[in-house]
Structure formats: C-alpha cells, structure tokens
Scaffold this motif. Structure first.
Motif, PDB file in Angstrom:
ATOM      1  N   ALA A 404       0.816  -1.214   0.000  1.00 22.74           N
ATOM      2  CA  ALA A 404       0.000   0.000   0.000  1.00 22.74           C
ATOM      3  C   ALA A 404       0.852   1.268   0.000  1.00 22.74           C
ATOM      4  O   ALA A 404       0.347   2.350  -0.266  1.00 22.74           O
ATOM      5  CB  ALA A 404      -0.938   0.016   1.210  1.00 22.74           C
ATOM      6  N   HIS A 405       2.150   1.104   0.312  1.00 21.06           N
ATOM      7  CA  HIS A 405       2.993   2.280   0.405  1.00 21.06           C
ATOM      8  C   HIS A 405       4.088   2.305  -0.644  1.00 21.06           C
ATOM      9  O   HIS A 405       5.190   2.799  -0.426  1.00 21.06           O
ATOM     10  CB  HIS A 405       3.568   2.402   1.822  1.00 21.06           C
ATOM     11  CG  HIS A 405       2.484   2.565   2.839  1.00 21.06           C
ATOM     12  ND1 HIS A 405       1.902   1.490   3.476  1.00 21.06           N
ATOM     13  CD2 HIS A 405       1.807   3.666   3.255  1.00 21.06           C
ATOM     14  CE1 HIS A 405       0.935   1.931   4.278  1.00 21.06           C
ATOM     15  NE2 HIS A 405       0.851   3.242   4.160  1.00 21.06           N
ATOM     16  N   THR A 406       3.758   1.725  -1.784  1.00 22.41           N
ATOM     17  CA  THR A 406       4.649   1.850  -2.926  1.00 22.41           C
ATOM     18  C   THR A 406       3.785   2.004  -4.172  1.00 22.41           C
ATOM     19  O   THR A 406       2.599   1.642  -4.164  1.00 22.41           O
ATOM     20  CB  THR A 406       5.590   0.643  -3.061  1.00 22.41           C
ATOM     21  OG1 THR A 406       6.542   0.918  -4.096  1.00 22.41           O
ATOM     22  CG2 THR A 406       4.857  -0.641  -3.409  1.00 22.41           C
ATOM     23  N   LEU A 407       4.367   2.543  -5.215  1.00 27.17           N
ATOM     24  CA  LEU A 407       3.635   2.679  -6.474  1.00 27.17           C
ATOM     25  C   LEU A 407       3.549   1.302  -7.117  1.00 27.17           C
ATOM     26  O   LEU A 407       4.552   0.616  -7.249  1.00 27.17           O
ATOM     27  CB  LEU A 407       4.399   3.647  -7.376  1.00 27.17           C
ATOM     28  CG  LEU A 407       3.634   4.209  -8.576  1.00 27.17           C
ATOM     29  CD1 LEU A 407       2.438   5.052  -8.125  1.00 27.17           C
ATOM     30  CD2 LEU A 407       4.578   5.035  -9.432  1.00 27.17           C
ATOM     31  N   ARG A 408       2.330   0.901  -7.479  1.00 29.16           N
ATOM     32  CA  ARG A 408       2.131  -0.470  -7.925  1.00 29.16           C
ATOM     33  C   ARG A 408       1.737  -0.554  -9.390  1.00 29.16           C
ATOM     34  O   ARG A 408       0.881   0.192  -9.846  1.00 29.16           O
ATOM     35  CB  ARG A 408       1.031  -1.133  -7.079  1.00 29.16           C
ATOM     36  CG  ARG A 408       1.345  -1.122  -5.611  1.00 29.16           C
ATOM     37  CD  ARG A 408       0.191  -1.599  -4.744  1.00 29.16           C
ATOM     38  NE  ARG A 408      -1.064  -0.887  -4.891  1.00 29.16           N
ATOM     39  CZ  ARG A 408      -1.337   0.293  -4.349  1.00 29.16           C
ATOM     40  NH1 ARG A 408      -0.426   0.946  -3.665  1.00 29.16           N
ATOM     41  NH2 ARG A 408      -2.526   0.859  -4.501  1.00 29.16           N
ATOM     42  N   MET A 417       9.475  -5.981  -6.409  1.00 25.68           N
ATOM     43  CA  MET A 417      10.869  -5.868  -6.873  1.00 25.68           C
ATOM     44  C   MET A 417      11.245  -4.424  -7.194  1.00 25.68           C
ATOM     45  O   MET A 417      12.412  -4.052  -7.102  1.00 25.68           O
ATOM     46  CB  MET A 417      11.087  -6.724  -8.126  1.00 25.68           C
ATOM     47  CG  MET A 417      11.050  -8.212  -7.876  1.00 25.68           C
ATOM     48  SD  MET A 417      12.387  -8.795  -6.815  1.00 25.68           S
ATOM     49  CE  MET A 417      12.048 -10.564  -6.883  1.00 25.68           C
ATOM     50  N   THR A 418      10.283  -3.620  -7.592  1.00 22.26           N
ATOM     51  CA  THR A 418      10.620  -2.244  -7.951  1.00 22.26           C
ATOM     52  C   THR A 418      10.399  -1.268  -6.800  1.00 22.26           C
ATOM     53  O   THR A 418      10.971  -0.183  -6.798  1.00 22.26           O
ATOM     54  CB  THR A 418       9.795  -1.769  -9.165  1.00 22.26           C
ATOM     55  OG1 THR A 418       8.414  -2.045  -8.933  1.00 22.26           O
ATOM     56  CG2 THR A 418      10.229  -2.461 -10.443  1.00 22.26           C
ATOM     57  N   GLY A 419       9.567  -1.646  -5.808  1.00 25.39           N
ATOM     58  CA  GLY A 419       9.223  -0.621  -4.841  1.00 25.39           C
ATOM     59  C   GLY A 419       9.275  -0.973  -3.362  1.00 25.39           C
ATOM     60  O   GLY A 419       9.222  -0.086  -2.525  1.00 25.39           O
ATOM     61  N   ALA A 420       9.370  -2.260  -3.031  1.00 26.13           N
ATOM     62  CA  ALA A 420       9.259  -2.630  -1.610  1.00 26.13           C
ATOM     63  C   ALA A 420      10.635  -2.906  -1.002  1.00 26.13           C
ATOM     64  O   ALA A 420      11.641  -2.992  -1.696  1.00 26.13           O
ATOM     65  CB  ALA A 420       8.360  -3.852  -1.464  1.00 26.13           C
ATOM     66  N   SER A 421      10.664  -3.038   0.314  1.00 22.75           N
ATOM     67  CA  SER A 421      11.893  -3.447   1.002  1.00 22.75           C
ATOM     68  C   SER A 421      11.499  -4.356   2.159  1.00 22.75           C
ATOM     69  O   SER A 421      10.312  -4.524   2.452  1.00 22.75           O
ATOM     70  CB  SER A 421      12.658  -2.229   1.524  1.00 22.75           C
ATOM     71  OG  SER A 421      12.152  -1.837   2.776  1.00 22.75           O
TER      72      SER A 421
END
Ligand SMILES: [Zn+2]
Length: 489
Positions: A404-408, A417-421
């Motif tokens: 919910a806290h990254t652009l999806r 892979m592009t936005g989470a950690s």
C-alpha cells in the motif's frame, strides 16, 4: 476469540489480501483477492470462497501474502563485514588474524551472554524481513576458533522463543588464514582441533535434529573451504550422509581462496571437493562468484545448491556471471542474506539488477526467477516440499508484504521488486504461529533491544585493534567519510 501475537491461533485462521501467492503443479500462481486457511501449523486451503468453518479472519488489505523466505546463509550476528565497507584491504583492517594475535593466543571477543544475545537479536531481524527458515551464518574473525555447542543450544532457545524455523550447527574448521608481519598470508592448520569440533557438531546434530515439533533441525557447517583439511571434509560429508542433514561450505568466494587452494591442492574448490566425494544434493555452497573451467559443471552434476547472496558479494565487488547462465544451465540456486541488513527483498532486487548489468540485457532475468530462488529454491535445497510454497499440506510459513505504500503496477511480484523493502513486511507466521503482526515481534522490544545490540557492537569495534595487523588504534582502522570537526561521536 482474538488473535494473539506470539501464539498459534486455536482453530482455523483465514488470511486474505489483495494478492496471494499460491502453488499449483510445481509453480507459484497469483490469486487476486485470494484466501489462505491455516490450522494446526499447516496450510489447509489456498484459493477463493473457502466454505469451511473458521475461528479467525485476518484481512491484510493491499498486501501480498506469500510463502516466507528460505535463507540458506542467514545473517546471525552483529555483522562485522559492514565495517569493511570502506576499510580495505581486509588483512590491514582486522579481517585476517595477524601472527602477533595468534602467538598471544586468540580468545573470544564476546562473552557467552553476548554470543547468545546476538543470535537472538539476529533471529528477530530475520523474521522482520519475512525470513521464516534460516540456516545461520556468522563470522569467525572475533572467535577463539570455531563456534560452540553452548551458543547453539542458546540459539535453539532463541529460535523456539521467537518462533523462527532453523537449521542449526556450530561452524568448525581445521585451519585459519594468518597474515605475517610482512603482510604475506599463510594458512595455519590444527587438524586435531577441527576434528574434535566436528565430533561435537555431530553430537549436537544427534541430540537436536528434528526437535521442538520440527521447528529445529540440524546441519553441518564446516566454515570455508580454505580453512578445512581433506580429512575434515571427508568425515563431514560422511556424517552428513549418515545423519541425513544439510551441509554448508563456503567456497568459490574470493581470490585468496582460489590462490590458497591452487597452492595447497593444485586445483579449484569444486575439483578438490569432487575428489573428496564431498559434493551431493545435501551440499549448500555460498557463494560461487569465483569459478573457472568446469567448476560450475561439477557443482551442477553433483546436485549441490549454490547459495546466492548478491548484497554481500556486490559490496565486495563480486557477482555471479550470471544468474541467467547458472539458471539456464540447470544449476540449483537458493538465496542467502549473509550481511546487514538481512533483507531478502533487497537481495532479490540487487540480484536482478546485477544480472541485467553483467548480461547487458534487460531481458536476462525476470522477477519470478528471483522470487522462486528465495522460496522454492531454498526449500528444495533442503529437501523440503512442505516449505517455500503455499498449498494444502505445506507448513504455514507465511510472509505478508505491504504494497500500500509503494507505487504499484498490475503485477505484485514486479511491484515488490521495484518498490518494496524488507521493512514492508508486516506480518509473519511460522508453523502457523503469529510471530510478527503489524511489524511487532513477540519477544522483541524495539526500545531496549536496539540499544543493547548497538552497545555490544560498539564494544566489539573497540576491541578491533587487538587482532588487527600492527595493532593500530580504532581511528586508523576505520576511516571517516568526511573530516571530523570536534564534538563527540
Ligand atoms: Zn557467506
């Protein structure tokens, strides 16, 4: 009835989220708005519209529910390799024992309590990053020699208390690399000592394998190939066969190792290991970044698994060439974190980028290839069809990643892979037990555990001069990024 942190819920628990990673016909599948039902530690159902009775429901919102990660080289100490980040060469910066330290008599730089505590702290960090199965690794530089049975018995307590699935075994060795006063490096051996440690490790396996409801398993962990004698490796491989446990050995991971093996045995690590009948489908081999000739063919044909740890390798300027080549050659590949932070998501992301860089091809690797390696790849290396995948009958080892806290984009694995950690992991179940929820871990206190771990690490840093070549002060061992201008650090 409410769900309680740190406990296995009574009665079936239904988890749902925007995305679920299920498993059909030996492959992961994506279930939008899917449901996972767990009961008594196992997955009972993965799909849509579960018709049975449930005791609890947990809607995790805009998140990805997937199998927990399997970490085959799981960081289990306060990572000293980060201290080498901008401080090289290793032999001048306390990462190779100087002769003067060996002559004085090496000693443990942590107390027994500290050794136990760092494992406990590290296990909590693994869970925080969605790792549900861990094969711990720690540095031996600050140890008297190998790891001890006592600290691994304490590690069992920590794993059971926190609820982490582990494969445990103290690391042992017959040798060590020492730097002489003129800067040359030599391998020193004490075979009797290493063989005695192996016996203790075998005894540990016999006593602790498959205990605590299967949460604790055993493994053998000869440290690194250049610090082992032939006899130690032969006996280790035979013991792994007898005990039916995994055996991990660091090899093909650096130029010093390659040179040492060439000098001592006239061959590379895979060639030598094959001649010792060491390699099998039980073998786990970090890191395979230094290979030549038919090394990879030897590893693949033996059924051994390469433990791929892109972050620690890349920090040292290393990379496998390449993930695509290894994969397409039929090489078995699992993942490891090995360094701070123990973030499997970061490792997958970096691994993908490095593969594309070395291949100069954006099409060299896809998100699912790395997600497979971190889940089923690790589970298969351990011979565990009940781990690394969510399907009925599997153990309920689950990591929930907040999206919910990254652009999806349209695909959740690609979005991860592009936005989470690792910090986006919010909820973790191991063996059906709710070990982390809303980023809180049962048995770990953010207020007290972080300062305690940092204080322990600061103490170790302060003792670095004792085993650094020439014994310079701390300020000389560790460089500063910019000039310091007064005040306290
Ligand atoms: Zn490693």
């Amino acid at each position: 009835m409410s769900l309680r942190l740190g406990e296995r819920p009574r009665g079936p628990l239904l988890l749902t989220a925007r995305w679920v990673v299920g498993h059909e016909n030996d492959h992961h599948v994506l279930l939008p708005g899917g449901e996972v039902v767990v009961d008594e530690g196992a997955v009972r159902f993965v799909g849509h519209g579960y018709a049975g009775e449930v005791a609890h429901r947990l809607d995790l919102g805009d998140a990805l529910i997937g199998p927990g990660f399997v970490d085959l080289d799981a960081l289990s100490d306060l990572d000293t390799t980060i201290l080498g980040f901008d401080n090289q060469p290793a032999w001048r910066k306390g990462r190779v024992w100087p002769r003067s330290y060996v002559e004085r008599g090496p000693y443990e730089m942590y107390s027994e309590d500290e050794l136990a505590y760092q494992k406990r702290f590290a296990f909590a960090q693994l869970l925080r990053n969605g790792i549900t199965t861990a094969l711990p690794i720690a540095s031996l530089f600050y140890r008297q020699w190998g790891e001890t049975v006592g600290e691994f018995e304490a590690a069992i307590d920590a794993a059971v208390e926190l609820g982490l699935r582990v494969y445990l075994g103290p690391a042992y060795r017959t040798g060590n690399v020492v730097v002489e006063s003129d800067g040359t490096m030599v391998a020193d051996f004490d075979e009797a000592r290493g063989l005695a440690e192996l016996e203790a490790a075998i005894d540990f396996c016999r006593r602790h394998d498959d205990t605590h409801g299967g949460l604790v398993r055993a493994m053998l962990a000869p440290d690194r190939v250049e610090t082992c004698t032939a006899e130690l490796l032969r006996r280790s491989a035979a013991a792994a066969r007898d005990l039916a446990v995994p055996i991990r050995l660091h090899c093909c991971q650096g130029q010093m190792e390659v040179d040492t093996l060439r000098r001592l045995h006239g061959t590379t690590a895979p060639g030598w290991l094959r001649s010792l009948d060491f390699l099998s489908e039980r073998s786990l081999l970090p890191h395979a970044t230094y290979v030549s000739g038919d090394d990879l063919d030897i590893i693949r044909d033996s059924g051994a698994t390469i433990v791929h740890c892109p972050l620690v390798s890349a920090r040292h300027g290393g990379v496998i060439r390449s993930f695509r080549t290894y994969r397409e050659a039929g090489q078995r590949i699992g993942m490891g974190t090995d360094t701070w932070p123990p973030d499997m998501i970061l490792n997958m992301q970096l691994g993908m980028m490095l593969c594309r860089v070395v291949e100069r091809d954006i099409g060299a690797v896809r998100a699912e290839h790395y997600y497979d390696a971190a889940t089923v790849g690790g589970a298969d290396a351990l011979g565990r069809p009940d781990l690394g995948r969510l399907r009925p009958g599997a153990r309920a080892d689950i990591a929930v990643i907040d999206l919910a806290h990254t652009l999806r984009g349209p695909d959740p694995i690609q979005s991860m892979m592009t936005g989470a950690s690792g910090r986006d992991v919010t909820t973790v179940l191991v063996d059906g037990r709710l070990v982390m929820h809303e980023r809180r871990i049962a048995g770990f206190d953010d207020e007290t555990d972080w300062p305690r771990a940092q204080a322990q690490f600061d103490g170790l840093i302060a003792r670095y001069p004792e085993r650094t070549h020439g014994h310079p002060p701390v300020e000389e061992i560790f460089s500063s990024s910019y000039p310091l201008r007064g005040g306290a650090r």
